[in-house]
Design an enzyme around this catalytic site. Sequence first.
Site, mmCIF file in Angstrom:
data_model
loop_
_atom_site.group_PDB
_atom_site.id
_atom_site.type_symbol
_atom_site.label_atom_id
_atom_site.label_comp_id
_atom_site.label_asym_id
_atom_site.label_seq_id
_atom_site.Cartn_x
_atom_site.Cartn_y
_atom_site.Cartn_z
ATOM 1 N NE ARG A 48 19.276 -30.081 23.207
ATOM 2 C CZ ARG A 48 19.588 -31.348 23.045
ATOM 3 N NH1 ARG A 48 18.691 -32.285 23.290
ATOM 4 N NH2 ARG A 48 20.779 -31.689 22.615
ATOM 5 C CE LYS A 70 21.734 -39.662 22.212
ATOM 6 N NZ LYS A 70 21.375 -38.318 21.746
ATOM 7 N N GLY A 109 22.849 -32.151 25.254
ATOM 8 C CA GLY A 109 21.663 -31.887 26.062
ATOM 9 C C GLY A 109 21.854 -32.341 27.495
ATOM 10 N N GLY A 111 26.022 -34.390 19.882
ATOM 11 C CA GLY A 111 26.458 -35.012 18.623
ATOM 12 C C GLY A 111 26.812 -33.956 17.594
#
Length: 398
Positions: free
Chosen positions: A40, A205, A355, A379
């Site tokens: 990232r 998640k 990620g 997401g």
Amino acid sequence: MKTLDDLLGEGVSGRRVFVRADLNVPFDKGNPGVISDDGRARAVLPTLTALRDAGARVIVASHLGRPKGAPDPKFTLAPVATRLGELLGSDVIFANDTVGADAQAKVAALTDGQVLLLENLRFNEGETSKDEAVRGAFADELAKFADFYVDDAFGAVHRKHASVYDLPARLPHYAGGLVVKEVEVLRKVSETPEKPYVVVLGGSKVSDKLAVIQALLPKVDKLLVGGGMCFTFLKAQGYEVGKSLLETEMVETCQQLLAEADGRIVLPVDVVAATEFSADAEHAVSDIAEIPADRLGLDIGPRSTELFASAIAGARTVFWNGPMGVFELAPFAAGTRGVAEAITKIDGFSVVGGGDSAAAVRTLGLDESAFGHISTGGGASLEYLEGKTLPGVAALEK
Ligand SMILES: Nc1ncnc2c1ncn2[C@@H]1O[C@H](COP(=O)(O)OP(=O)(O)O)[C@@H](O)[C@H]1O
Ligand SMILES: O=C(OP(=O)(O)O)[C@H](O)COP(=O)(O)O
């Protein structure tokens, strides 16, 4: 939507440019403070380099993890500032707070071509507050630092947060190259996916992604569910999942989804079950009907990996988000590796989002170029594919 190129064309020498980046990088689970994958940070380098080289005074800001609106040393961006400096080949000044005295002094002292990283945005309750006034007050503070705003934090564009949504309303705003590229690729996949279209979901998640599954179901041919989120589905099918990750309140939703899916949701048939969340834990492959009550599933099993790989093999479009297991620990990496390898072999276009999924591709030593696109946002890319308006993108378009 104006872009970084437009801003560079207007000239930024001596001007203060606020860059919202997504520097939410993973850390080595065994070595606190050691970044395990800097993908990232690398992804935002072209934007930072271009601004620095054009003589801008660059103020970079990001979140890291999910601290609760107050400083928490576990989530400091300090190690990221050091890494960013190494990657840029020039010092990155680090402010020990986000909008406090240290940040104010360091922003004021910036000279042309210097880069400053603010401390974690989420150390301030105003960043993530649902109260518009609270968010707005924080955005006002951030806005004082800069003349222009550039959003290159694709991984966070789905968050209605102060630095993503409210700040661009207060400054002339531009999309960074990363955001432009990500949106372009995802637009193609969401509007005209070549069929068969297979989506692979995993990760931890769970409740975040259940809503996404609902929206994607009508569009996909197969939806493969592994990782931590599969256990809520397995529970919904009546299986006992021992100590595995489980969101009890979502079991009913999963039952409805399975009914709606009419066989298109594919679940693991076996898992690797361990005595505890550790690389040294005793572990064995269990059929899903026989997960021991005192164990937790940390990877999909070999038969599931094969099942998923064969569903992927015929696809013309694959979107993958979320590792199939705790790939960071060697005994639980095989499922993620197997599925990732299957995706690299398809005769079609693949997108990896998230990620941790992107980190898995790199840390498992897979060939990045064998994927069509590796997105920095999990997401964010899911919500884009779902057809939702992304607050960060909407703010740039205004
Ligand atoms: N069975 C599991 N139990 C607990 N955690 C898991 C399991 N499978 C995968 N994970 C964890 O999920 C994390 C990634 O989740 P997530 O953040 O949702 O993915 P991404 O960042 O790709 O969107 C990884 O750190 C991985 O260790
Ligand atoms: O890691 C991120 O999202 P992802 O895991 O969905 O790719 C982004 O940095 C957003 O973080 P958040 O999900 O805590 O808002």
